[in-house]
Design a protein around this motif. Structure first.
Motif, mmCIF file in Angstrom:
data_model
loop_
_atom_site.group_PDB
_atom_site.id
_atom_site.type_symbol
_atom_site.label_atom_id
_atom_site.label_comp_id
_atom_site.label_asym_id
_atom_site.label_seq_id
_atom_site.Cartn_x
_atom_site.Cartn_y
_atom_site.Cartn_z
ATOM 1 N N ASN A 158 0.829 -1.207 0.000
ATOM 2 C CA ASN A 158 0.000 0.000 0.000
ATOM 3 C C ASN A 158 0.866 1.261 0.000
ATOM 4 O OD1 ASN A 158 -2.314 -1.544 0.024
ATOM 5 N ND2 ASN A 158 -2.636 -1.384 2.228
ATOM 6 N N LEU A 159 1.944 1.244 0.796
ATOM 7 C CA LEU A 159 2.823 2.412 0.852
ATOM 8 C C LEU A 159 3.503 2.660 -0.486
ATOM 9 C CD1 LEU A 159 4.385 1.904 4.392
ATOM 10 C CD2 LEU A 159 3.166 3.945 3.621
ATOM 11 N N TYR A 160 3.932 1.583 -1.145
ATOM 12 C CA TYR A 160 4.555 1.751 -2.462
ATOM 13 C C TYR A 160 3.556 2.326 -3.458
ATOM 14 C CZ TYR A 160 7.024 0.849 -6.791
ATOM 15 O OH TYR A 160 7.629 1.005 -8.005
ATOM 16 N N GLN A 161 2.322 1.818 -3.417
ATOM 17 C CA GLN A 161 1.290 2.328 -4.318
ATOM 18 C C GLN A 161 0.999 3.803 -4.043
ATOM 19 O OE1 GLN A 161 -0.029 0.797 -6.910
ATOM 20 N NE2 GLN A 161 -1.290 2.577 -7.406
ATOM 21 N N HIS A 200 8.789 13.138 1.210
ATOM 22 C CA HIS A 200 7.631 12.339 1.609
ATOM 23 C C HIS A 200 7.659 10.979 0.913
ATOM 24 C CE1 HIS A 200 2.980 12.235 2.280
ATOM 25 N NE2 HIS A 200 3.627 11.373 3.034
ATOM 26 N N ILE A 201 7.954 10.978 -0.373
ATOM 27 C CA ILE A 201 8.053 9.727 -1.131
ATOM 28 C C ILE A 201 9.187 8.864 -0.584
ATOM 29 C CG2 ILE A 201 8.699 8.783 -3.398
ATOM 30 C CD1 ILE A 201 7.026 11.058 -4.637
ATOM 31 N N GLU A 202 10.308 9.481 -0.265
ATOM 32 C CA GLU A 202 11.428 8.743 0.324
ATOM 33 C C GLU A 202 10.995 8.035 1.611
ATOM 34 O OE1 GLU A 202 15.668 9.631 2.602
ATOM 35 O OE2 GLU A 202 14.900 11.102 1.182
ATOM 36 N N LYS A 203 10.295 8.748 2.477
ATOM 37 C CA LYS A 203 9.874 8.154 3.750
ATOM 38 C C LYS A 203 8.913 6.988 3.530
ATOM 39 C CE LYS A 203 10.494 12.266 6.660
ATOM 40 N NZ LYS A 203 9.807 13.315 7.463
ATOM 41 N N MET A 204 8.010 7.117 2.568
ATOM 42 C CA MET A 204 7.055 6.043 2.300
ATOM 43 C C MET A 204 7.769 4.782 1.799
ATOM 44 S SD MET A 204 3.505 7.665 0.854
ATOM 45 C CE MET A 204 4.174 8.772 -0.369
ATOM 46 N N LEU A 205 8.743 4.952 0.905
ATOM 47 C CA LEU A 205 9.449 3.782 0.386
ATOM 48 C C LEU A 205 10.325 3.135 1.458
ATOM 49 C CD1 LEU A 205 10.447 4.644 -3.279
ATOM 50 C CD2 LEU A 205 8.387 3.588 -2.385
ATOM 51 N N LYS A 206 10.954 3.944 2.286
ATOM 52 C CA LYS A 206 11.743 3.379 3.384
ATOM 53 C C LYS A 206 10.864 2.572 4.328
ATOM 54 C CE LYS A 206 15.687 6.571 3.791
ATOM 55 N NZ LYS A 206 16.339 7.592 4.629
ATOM 56 N N THR A 207 9.720 3.128 4.695
ATOM 57 C CA THR A 207 8.800 2.426 5.586
ATOM 58 C C THR A 207 8.274 1.160 4.924
ATOM 59 O OG1 THR A 207 8.136 4.549 6.531
ATOM 60 C CG2 THR A 207 6.731 2.670 7.007
ATOM 61 N N SER A 208 8.062 1.224 3.606
ATOM 62 C CA SER A 208 7.599 0.049 2.867
ATOM 63 C C SER A 208 8.578 -1.111 2.997
ATOM 64 C CB SER A 208 7.408 0.405 1.394
ATOM 65 O OG SER A 208 7.094 -0.725 0.625
ATOM 66 N N LEU A 209 9.868 -0.828 2.806
ATOM 67 C CA LEU A 209 10.857 -1.904 2.901
ATOM 68 C C LEU A 209 11.079 -2.338 4.346
ATOM 69 C CD1 LEU A 209 13.560 -1.274 0.182
ATOM 70 C CD2 LEU A 209 11.489 -2.626 0.120
ATOM 71 N N GLU A 210 10.948 -1.414 5.295
ATOM 72 C CA GLU A 210 11.043 -1.806 6.704
ATOM 73 C C GLU A 210 9.919 -2.779 7.081
ATOM 74 O OE1 GLU A 210 10.962 1.935 8.703
ATOM 75 O OE2 GLU A 210 13.027 2.460 8.140
ATOM 76 N N SER A 211 8.743 -2.582 6.501
ATOM 77 C CA SER A 211 7.623 -3.493 6.749
ATOM 78 C C SER A 211 7.914 -4.879 6.190
ATOM 79 C CB SER A 211 6.332 -2.934 6.123
ATOM 80 O OG SER A 211 5.943 -1.739 6.759
#
Length: 447
Positions: free
Chosen positions: A207-210, A410-421
Motif C-alpha cells: 500500500n505504501l509503495y502504491q 515524503h516519497i522517500e519516507k514512504m518507500l523506506k517504511t515500505s521496505l522496513e515493513s
C-alpha cells in the motif's frame, strides 16, 4: 558419489518408480513426520485441491487473472497483471478464487511450491499453473501455509515434482498426499497468527509503495494523463541525430509519451546529472565458502534486493542506497535499492547506480525509475531483438522529473517504511516456520 537407498516393493507407486522419488532424505522426512504420532494428509484437510484453468485475458476485464509468475510467498506481483471479463468469470468455475484460499505455484523451475493465501475480498481467477486449496474443515489456512514453507513441507514439494530440469510440475493429486503431523493442530492459531501479522505487514508495504507512486503522478499532473495510442509519429532529423538511433522503436509514441510530457515542464534532470557513476556488474560463481553477498537479476524483488548467494571476492561492488537495474532479457527495467547490506556484489546483467545524494534522494529516484515514467523510457532505449539489452550510455539519457523537495522527501519516507515493513514481515514468517519445526522435533523426541 552415488547415494543408495533400499525400498520395499510395496512402497513403489503405480505412477512413480523413479529413483528421484525414493531418495533417502525424502523417505527419512516422511518417516520422521510419522514418528511424531498421528498424521493426516492435505487431501483429508481440504475438500478442494484443484488447478485453475487457462483464462481468456481481456483488456476490458474487471477481475484479476493470477498467473504463476504473480504468486510469491505472501505476495502477488502486480507488474504483469492481467484481467478476465465478468462473462468469462461467471461461466468458468474451475479457476475461481475465494478469500483464504491457499494458492500454490505448480510449475516452473525455481517457482514450484511458492505458496500464498488470497486474503482479499475481491474476485480473481487462477491460471492452470496454480493449484487452489480450499478449506474443507476447521483447519487454519495460515497455519498450513507456514507448514508448507517449513523444511518439512518444502522437502515434500521436492519429492513430488515431475518432469525434467527444464520444466517441472506437481499435480494436485501429489499435493493431496502431503503428510501433516497432528501434533501441530493444538498450536495452529498461534502459528497462524504469526503469519497473519506477516501478511498484514506485506500488505502495508504494498500500500505504501502504491501511495508513493500515486503521489508522484499527482505532483507531476499525471493523474488525468491520457496515453498516446497512435501508431505513427513524425520525427525530426535533429531527434535522430541526438539519439543516434534510426529505428522506429526508439520513437514509438507509447515509449515517448512520458518523456515528451516531462520535457514540456522546466524541472527535470538527465539521469547522468544525478549519478556519481554507473557500474557494470560481473558474472561470478556463487561459493558456499563466500562471505560477501552477491545478487543476480532474480534477486531483485519488487524494489528490494535480497542476496541469495555469496562470493569470496567482490568484482563489482554496490554500497548502501545504491540502485541496481536489470539490463538484459525479459527482466529489463527491474530496479531495487541496496538497504540490507553495507556493500554487495552483482552480476553482469545488472547496472549499479551511485547516486549524488546532494542532488537527489536515491529513494525518490527509485520511485521515478520504477514507475511507468521510468519503465517506458527504459523500453525506448532497449537494443537487440531476441535478447534485449540496455547500454549504460542509453540509460544516462533517461529524463527524471523533479517535484518539490518536501514531496520528494515524503516519497522517500514512504518507500523506506515500505521496505522496513517487508523486513518485519520476514521476522514473523521465520517465527512461524521455526515454531512449526520446534513442535515437530519435540513430538518426535517424545515418541
Amino acid at each position: 558419489m552415488a547415494v543408495w537407498n533400499t525400498i520395499n516393493l510395496t512402497d513403489i507407486k503405480p505412477d512413480r518408480c523413479d529413483a528421484e522419488y525414493f531418495r533417502k532424505d525424502y523417505k527419512e522426512n516422511i518417516a520422521y513426520l510419522k514418528s511424531t504420532g498421528n498424521t493426516t494428509t492435505l487431501g483429508r484437510l481440504f475438500g478442494h485441491i484443484n488447478r485453475g484453468s487457462q483464462p481468456e485475458y481481456s483488456p476490458k476485464g474487471i477481475y484479476k487473472a493470477l498467473r504463476s509468475v504473480n504468486v510469491g510467498f505472501m505476495s502477488f506481483n502486480e507488474t504483469r497483471q492481467e484481467y478476465v471479463t465478468k462473462a468469462f468469470y461467471d461461466f468458468n468455475n474451475r479457476g475461481k478464487v475465494q478469500k483464504d484460499d491457499i494458492l500454490i505455484t505448480s510449475t516452473g523451475v525455481g517457482t514450484l511450491g511458492r505458496t500464498s493465501i488470497w486474503f482479499y475480498d475481491e474476485k480473481a481467477y487462477c491460471d492452470g499453473h496454480i493449484t487452489i486449496l480450499r478449506n474443507g474443515s476447521s483447519i487454519d489456512p495460515y497455519f498450513v501455509t507456514a507448514y508448507l514453507n517449513s523444511k518439512y513441507g518444502l522437502l515434500q514439494f521436492d519429492q513430488n515434482f515431475r518432469g525434467s530440469s527444464e520444466q517441472i510440475e506437481i499435480y494436485p493429486y501429489d499435493i493431496s498426499k502431503f503428510v501433516v503431523p497432528e501434533c501441530l493442530f493444538p498450536h495452529q492459531e498461534e502459528i497462524g497468527n504469526y503469519l497473519r501479522e506477516a501478511f498484514t505487514l506485506q500488505q502495508q508495504s504494498q500500500n505504501l509503495y502504491q501511495q508513493a507512486t500515486e503521489l508522484l503522478e499527482q505532483e507531476l499532473g499525471l493523474r488525468n494523463f491520457k496515453k498516446d495510442t497512435s501508431k505513427f509519429r513524425v520525427t525530426q532529423l535533429t531527434e535522430l541525430s541526438s539519439s543516434r538511433r534510426f529505428d522506429a522503436q526508439c520513437f514509438k509514441p507509447d515509449f515517448l509519451q512520458y518523456e515528451l510530457f516531462i520535457r514540456k515542464g522546466s524541472n527535470y534532470n538527465k539521469l547522468s546529472e544525478l549519478l556519481n557513476s554507473i557500474l557494470k556488474g560481473n558474472q561470478q560463481f556463487v561459493s558456499p565458502y563466500g562471505s560477501k553477498p552477491y545478487v543476480s537479476i532474480k534477486d531483485i524483488s519488487g524494489i528490494d534486493v535480497i542476496a541469495k548467494g555469496s562470493v569470496t571476492n567482490q568484482l563489482s561492488k554496490a554500497s548502501k542506497e545504491d540502485l541496481l537495474l536489470a539490463v538484459t532479457g525479459a527482466t529489463i527495467g527491474k530496479i531495487g535499492i541496496v538497504h540490507r547490506y553495507n556493500s554487495i556484489s552483482f552480476s553482469g546483467d545488472i547496472l549499479g547506480f551511485s547516486v549524488i545524494k546532494d542532488k537527489i534522494s536515491p529513494w525518490y529516484l527509485l520511485a521515478v525509475l520504477g514507475s511507468p515514467i521510468g519503465q517506458t523510457q527504459f523500453n525506448r532505449w532497449i537494443t537487440g531483438s531476441t535478447n534485449g539489452h540496455l547500454s549504460p550510455s542509453d540509460v544516462k539519457k533517461i529524463i527524471v522529473p523533479r517535484i518539490s523537495a518536501l514531496q520528494e522527501l515524503h516519497i522517500e519516507k514512504m518507500l523506506k517504511t515500505s521496505l522496513e515493513s517487508i523486513v518485519k514481515s520476514e521476522f514473523f514468517l521465520e517465527q512461524a516456520k521455526n515454531r512449526v519445526e520446534e513442535l515437530i522435533e519435540a513430538a518426535a523426541q517424545n515418541n
